[in-house]
Scaffold this motif. Structure first.
Motif, PDB file in Angstrom:
ATOM      1  N   PHE A  98      33.423  35.513  48.033  1.00 51.36           N
ATOM      2  CA  PHE A  98      32.823  34.136  47.706  1.00 51.36           C
ATOM      3  C   PHE A  98      33.401  33.364  46.591  1.00 51.36           C
ATOM      4  CE2 PHE A  98      29.329  37.195  48.864  1.00 51.36           C
ATOM      5  CZ  PHE A  98      29.107  36.553  49.977  1.00 51.36           C
ATOM      6  N   ILE A  99      34.219  34.053  45.542  1.00 51.04           N
ATOM      7  CA  ILE A  99      34.674  33.168  44.601  1.00 51.04           C
ATOM      8  C   ILE A  99      36.255  33.796  44.350  1.00 51.04           C
ATOM      9  CG2 ILE A  99      32.714  33.152  43.256  1.00 51.04           C
ATOM     10  CD1 ILE A  99      33.342  35.254  41.543  1.00 51.04           C
ATOM     11  N   GLN A 119      40.084  29.506  36.119  1.00 49.53           N
ATOM     12  CA  GLN A 119      38.471  29.693  36.152  1.00 49.53           C
ATOM     13  C   GLN A 119      38.212  30.182  37.499  1.00 49.53           C
ATOM     14  OE1 GLN A 119      36.422  27.029  33.490  1.00 49.53           O
ATOM     15  NE2 GLN A 119      38.279  25.769  33.743  1.00 49.53           N
ATOM     16  N   LEU A 120      37.009  30.898  37.291  1.00 50.11           N
ATOM     17  CA  LEU A 120      36.480  31.258  38.551  1.00 50.11           C
ATOM     18  C   LEU A 120      35.834  29.855  39.416  1.00 50.11           C
ATOM     19  CD1 LEU A 120      34.645  34.549  37.567  1.00 50.11           C
ATOM     20  CD2 LEU A 120      36.682  34.289  39.098  1.00 50.11           C
ATOM     21  N   VAL A 121      36.057  29.915  40.657  1.00 50.76           N
ATOM     22  CA  VAL A 121      35.819  28.846  41.498  1.00 50.76           C
ATOM     23  C   VAL A 121      35.092  29.473  42.707  1.00 50.76           C
ATOM     24  CG1 VAL A 121      37.168  27.249  40.609  1.00 50.76           C
ATOM     25  CG2 VAL A 121      37.832  28.480  42.538  1.00 50.76           C
ATOM     26  N   PHE A 122      34.331  28.778  43.435  1.00 50.97           N
ATOM     27  CA  PHE A 122      33.900  29.093  44.994  1.00 50.97           C
ATOM     28  C   PHE A 122      34.864  29.012  45.784  1.00 50.97           C
ATOM     29  CE2 PHE A 122      30.028  28.020  42.760  1.00 50.97           C
ATOM     30  CZ  PHE A 122      29.220  28.988  43.373  1.00 50.97           C
ATOM     31  N   ARG A 123      35.279  30.347  46.421  1.00 50.58           N
ATOM     32  CA  ARG A 123      36.346  30.228  47.403  1.00 50.58           C
ATOM     33  C   ARG A 123      36.409  29.100  48.280  1.00 50.58           C
ATOM     34  NH1 ARG A 123      40.152  33.750  48.163  1.00 50.58           N
ATOM     35  NH2 ARG A 123      39.217  35.397  46.917  1.00 50.58           N
ATOM     36  N   SER A 147      30.888  21.265  49.485  1.00 52.20           N
ATOM     37  CA  SER A 147      32.038  21.987  49.897  1.00 52.20           C
ATOM     38  C   SER A 147      31.757  23.768  49.585  1.00 52.20           C
ATOM     39  CB  SER A 147      33.428  22.109  49.029  1.00 52.20           C
ATOM     40  OG  SER A 147      33.030  22.002  47.625  1.00 52.20           O
ATOM     41  N   VAL A 148      30.480  24.063  48.743  1.00 54.96           N
ATOM     42  CA  VAL A 148      30.088  25.249  48.548  1.00 54.96           C
ATOM     43  C   VAL A 148      29.044  25.631  49.361  1.00 54.96           C
ATOM     44  CG1 VAL A 148      28.998  26.579  46.911  1.00 54.96           C
ATOM     45  CG2 VAL A 148      30.678  24.898  46.010  1.00 54.96           C
ATOM     46  N   SER A 149      28.996  26.660  50.384  1.00 56.73           N
ATOM     47  CA  SER A 149      27.946  27.321  51.044  1.00 56.73           C
ATOM     48  C   SER A 149      26.489  27.794  50.441  1.00 56.73           C
ATOM     49  CB  SER A 149      28.281  27.865  52.147  1.00 56.73           C
ATOM     50  OG  SER A 149      28.773  29.003  51.638  1.00 56.73           O
TER      51      SER A 149
END
Length: 71
Positions: free
Chosen positions: A6-7, A17-21, A49-51
């Motif tokens: 997911f990330i 930084q952590l982002v949504f994959r 773009s994020v599910s």
């Protein structure tokens, strides 16, 4: 699935930084959204773009971490 589904973090995207994959949307943006007591559906609408699956995966992972700390 695990959290890496997911990330992710990549120095070339948002300075690591952590982002949504598959996106450049920061996971922190979701946390701020929740902190503002806004609806999760609205976050997904604002960030197409994020599910919803990714959002739920991150929330479930955070919940599992909290539960593990309680034990």
């Amino acid at each position: 699935m695990n959290i890496q589904d997911f990330i992710h973090s990549d120095p070339a995207i948002k300075n690591g930084q952590l982002v949504f994959r598959g996106t450049d949307v920061l996971v922190e943006a979701l946390l701020l959204h929740i902190e503002q007591e806004r609806a999760i559906d609205e976050f997904v609408e604002d960030n197409p773009s994020v599910s919803m699956e990714q959002v739920k995966g991150v929330i479930n992972f955070a919940h599992a971490l909290i539960e593990r700390k309680k034990q």
